[in-house]
Design a protein around this motif. Sequence first.
Motif, short mmCIF file in Angstrom:
data_model
loop_
_atom_site.label_atom_id
_atom_site.label_comp_id
_atom_site.label_asym_id
_atom_site.label_seq_id
_atom_site.Cartn_x
_atom_site.Cartn_y
_atom_site.Cartn_z
N VAL A 1 0.84 -1.21 0.00
CA VAL A 1 0.00 0.00 0.00
C VAL A 1 0.87 1.25 0.00
CG1 VAL A 1 -1.63 1.33 1.38
CG2 VAL A 1 -2.00 -1.10 1.05
N LEU A 2 1.93 1.25 0.81
CA LEU A 2 2.83 2.41 0.84
C LEU A 2 3.50 2.62 -0.52
CD1 LEU A 2 4.59 1.88 4.30
CD2 LEU A 2 3.00 3.72 3.69
N ALA A 3 3.98 1.51 -1.10
CA ALA A 3 4.68 1.62 -2.39
C ALA A 3 3.76 2.12 -3.49
CB ALA A 3 5.28 0.26 -2.76
N ARG A 4 2.54 1.61 -3.52
CA ARG A 4 1.61 1.99 -4.58
C ARG A 4 0.97 3.35 -4.34
NH1 ARG A 4 -1.09 -3.98 -5.77
NH2 ARG A 4 0.82 -4.90 -6.60
N ALA A 5 1.16 3.88 -3.13
CA ALA A 5 0.65 5.22 -2.84
C ALA A 5 1.65 6.30 -3.26
CB ALA A 5 0.33 5.36 -1.36
#
Length: 353
Positions: A307-311
């Motif tokens: 989630v962090l990476a894709r945000a």
Amino acid sequence: MSEPKTSSTVTVHDAVLEYLEVLERRVMRSQLSAATLHAYHRDLTDFTSLLGPGTVLDTIESDHLEAALTAIAKAPDRRFTKGLKIAEDGSTPPGRGQHLLARWFAAVRGLFRWASDKGYVQVDPTTRVAAPRTPRRAVGARLGLRVDEALLLRASPSRRAQEALRADQKLSVRDEAILRLLVESGPRVSELCGANRSDIRLHEETRTPVLHVRGKGGKNRDLPLSPATFRTIERYLSEERPPPPQPTSLDRAERIKVDDAASALFVSVRGKRLSPRDLQRMVERYTKEFLGRRATPHSLRHTALTVLARAGVDIATVAQIAGHSSLATTSVYMDESMSAAAEAIDSSPLASD
């Protein structure tokens, strides 16, 4: 002065003891994690029992290791002394899985490579044994949860009917704090279980709440906490955290256990430090009840980092939160172009230690 050992005199028992001492020194130099040492110690103890402590190490051949691998594969899985081991397809396979076999062989291979360098063996028999393969997931297979599933799981402890639960399941605020941490910043199970109450603090520079965790290989870091997660942890500590058990004697070992329980951040209903297996069971209980499927703490770690990476969070920041030494490790949470960039950086001679 005693005669130096030769390849014809070193027994399995003596070689394993000496090798474990080498690994202990690596732990002291932060070159190896204590958890890895514990796993190797257990695997090499099995190796010693199977091959015989008095067996000369240099007499062991590849056939002996093949037979030992077969025996290990058929041995009961020690993680499941109660209940059944359940595979991802819902079956209950006997014996130990491929990951445990691969780890056992890695420990034995490390022993023989070290013994070969020391001159204790003339030929390393592990080079003639096919290493156990670990199952690979299909490309694109989902390791973590969807965002909506993660949000549902995070809120699940407060949705349970408290009166219908056993005493050891009524620590709902503790469970919510743990689930929030897992889906928010993805700490490892060992890091959460090893955290102490004193590890919660306001960061000296940002004055925002952080949790100090002890990572693999002695790599410690501060995990930022969202205001909601920080409030949940505070509520758990002030309203719900069970007191530590009372010592039954003045025995020093008993005193150490009580002191450890008193300092631990997350504890069981009896007030003892939460173990990794306790935490795994808790996550499995909630995911099966509210998501209808089994998930692990590592699934939640994968969810948080993905989630962090894709945000749009940059890879260096994700790696810092995850506690990864290599950007290539973090790249599994990125898209293909970012993965390629991470691998290119990681392989650069300017990126070496």
